[in-house]
Design a protein around this motif. Structure first.
Motif, PDB file in Angstrom:
ATOM      1  N   ARG A  76      -3.602   6.635   4.193  1.00 13.87           N
ATOM      2  CA  ARG A  76      -3.252   5.440   4.980  1.00 13.87           C
ATOM      3  C   ARG A  76      -1.757   5.408   5.284  1.00 13.87           C
ATOM      4  O   ARG A  76      -1.338   5.134   6.404  1.00 13.87           O
ATOM      5  N   TYR A  78       0.446   7.785   5.526  1.00  7.85           N
ATOM      6  CA  TYR A  78       0.979   8.842   6.399  1.00  7.85           C
ATOM      7  C   TYR A  78       0.072   9.198   7.569  1.00  7.85           C
ATOM      8  O   TYR A  78       0.376  10.108   8.344  1.00  7.85           O
ATOM      9  N   GLY A  79      -1.058   8.499   7.682  1.00  8.41           N
ATOM     10  CA  GLY A  79      -1.989   8.810   8.759  1.00  8.41           C
ATOM     11  C   GLY A  79      -2.646  10.175   8.581  1.00  8.41           C
ATOM     12  O   GLY A  79      -2.805  10.925   9.540  1.00  8.41           O
ATOM     13  N   LEU A  80      -3.020  10.508   7.345  1.00  2.00           N
ATOM     14  CA  LEU A  80      -3.598  11.832   7.061  1.00  2.00           C
ATOM     15  C   LEU A  80      -5.041  11.697   6.593  1.00  2.00           C
ATOM     16  O   LEU A  80      -5.431  10.679   6.022  1.00  2.00           O
ATOM     17  N   ASP A  81      -5.823  12.743   6.810  1.00  2.00           N
ATOM     18  CA  ASP A  81      -7.194  12.809   6.321  1.00  2.00           C
ATOM     19  C   ASP A  81      -7.154  13.036   4.797  1.00  2.00           C
ATOM     20  O   ASP A  81      -6.669  14.082   4.341  1.00  2.00           O
TER      21      ASP A  81
END
Ligand SMILES: *Cc1c(COP(=O)(O)O)cnc(C)c1O
Length: 368
Positions: A76, A78-81
């Motif tokens: 959330r 860092y906008g990462l999977d």
């Protein structure tokens, strides 16, 4: 039993010079300022401490072996999977897992002259050979790294910014390095100090990981998040690397109080911002004030500075260390990093920073 009959460690292990942590004592001094391990003077987020303490009620339960809550919180932030994140007991754990998964006898792993000492240690532990690429102005040199690539190269370790020098290379340079590496070489970007860097041409490496199959980025909760004691780090990588590392990592390599504290720490963006601001102010002040004393400070983008001392009786790095320690200012001797004439100082509290400058002024025969 002769030495040859007893159990033998694999080749390379006995060539390792064990890592010596920064010292934490100044004998006989009432108040010690530990500036030897790049810890934050602001401490962790109070929310992280609360979350840690709350776990004391549940110490009988195994932690979530996949550290899902933490991977989701990082995802959330860092906008990462989250599926492409691996958590570890410090980034040391992750660096060693990478070495174990990708290196074996006869392989080579490249790092730079003053690169982080964990790289050669992790490399030798696998039986592979560390190969040192020279730096330019205490800074990683992409062409020098590329010149060391051979048929046997499997991994390139790049600390960006680097410890103990504090220098960094712009993201364009990292991309140039990656573009010229054979696709079979894993580029490991160790961005332990990324949160401190304020430069428009710097990036931690997330974009490069997202768009390639042979790059990983390691991060840590030990530095700006102030959770060094908990041993918590994470890595973002391609799915196939994440899969390999998940097969060999300890099934519970991150403990429950660490997971809880990490989730809270990453959510407390205000605390991180305070730490960043404190660092920005005192990094600039220390660089300038120590420079005025006639000592050279390598320009740093991290939360520490490398101070170079003259080869002059009474003013050497060793003399400085002795005087500083006698006044409770504990810096890091960096001889093991091939920097015998320098000391590394972590940015401390205002009190510690002022005391350090006053003591260095006394060393240099100037009024502090
Ligand atoms: C401090 C540091 C780390 C972090 O190590 P942890 O094991 O996460 O505490 C990693 N790389 C570099 C270059 C460092 O200086």
């Amino acid at each position: 039993m002769s030495a040859l009959e007893r159990p033998q460690p694999r080749p390379g292990v006995l060539s390792i010079k064990a890592y010596v942590p920064g010292k934490s004592h100044a004998p006989g001094v009432a108040k010690v300022h530990k500036l030897s391990s790049n810890e934050t003077p602001l401490g962790p987020s109070p929310q992280a401490v609360q979350a840690y303490l709350a776990e004391a009620e549940r110490l009988h339960d195994y932690p979530d072996g996949s550290a899902s809550a933490l991977r989701e919180a990082i995802g959330r932030a860092y906008g990462l999977d989250p599926d492409r994140i691996v958590c570890g007991a410090g980034s040391d754990d992750l660096l060693n897992l990478i070495a174990r998964a990708y290196l074996q006898d006869g392989d080579e792993a490249i790092h730079t002259t003053h690169g982080f000492l964990v790289y050669p240690i992790a490399t030798l532990g696998t039986g592979a050979t560390p190969v040192v690429a020279p730096e330019t102005n205490y800074t990683a040199d992409v062409d020098a790294i590329l010149a060391k690539v051979s048929e046997r190269t499997k991994v390139v370790f790049l600390a960006n910014p680097n410890n103990p020098t504090g220098t960094y290379i712009p993201f364009d340079e990292v991309k140039r390095l990656h573009a010229a590496l054979p696709p079979r070489v894993l580029l490991v970007i160790d961005a332990a100090y990324a949160e401190y860097v304020r430069r428009n041409d710097y990036e931690s490496g997330i974009d490069l990981v997202a768009t390639s199959e042979n790059v990983v980025m390691c991060r840590t909760f030990s530095k700006i998040y102030g959770l060094a004691a908990l041993r918590l780090g994470w890595l973002y990588g391609p799915a196939h690397v994440v899969d390999a590392l998940n097969r060999i990592r300890g099934p519970f390599n991150v403990n429950a109080p660490s997971i809880a504290a990490g989730v809270a720490a990453i959510g407390d963006t205000a605390h991180v911002e305070l730490s960043r601001q404190h660092n920005e102010r005192w990094l600039a002040w220390l660089t300038e004030e120590i420079g005025k004393l006639g000592l050279t400070v390598t320009p740093s983008v991290g939360n520490f500075i490398l101070i170079h001392f003259p080869d002059e009786k009474g003013k050497t790095a060793k003399d400085a260390d002795t005087l500083l320690t006698s006044r409770g200012v504990v810096m890091r001797a960096v001889g093991a990093y091939h920097l015998p004439d320098a000391l590394r100082m972590s940015i401390g509290t205002e009190e510690a920073n002022r005391l350090a400058v006053a003591t260095l002024a006394a060393l240099m025969g100037k009024k502090g």
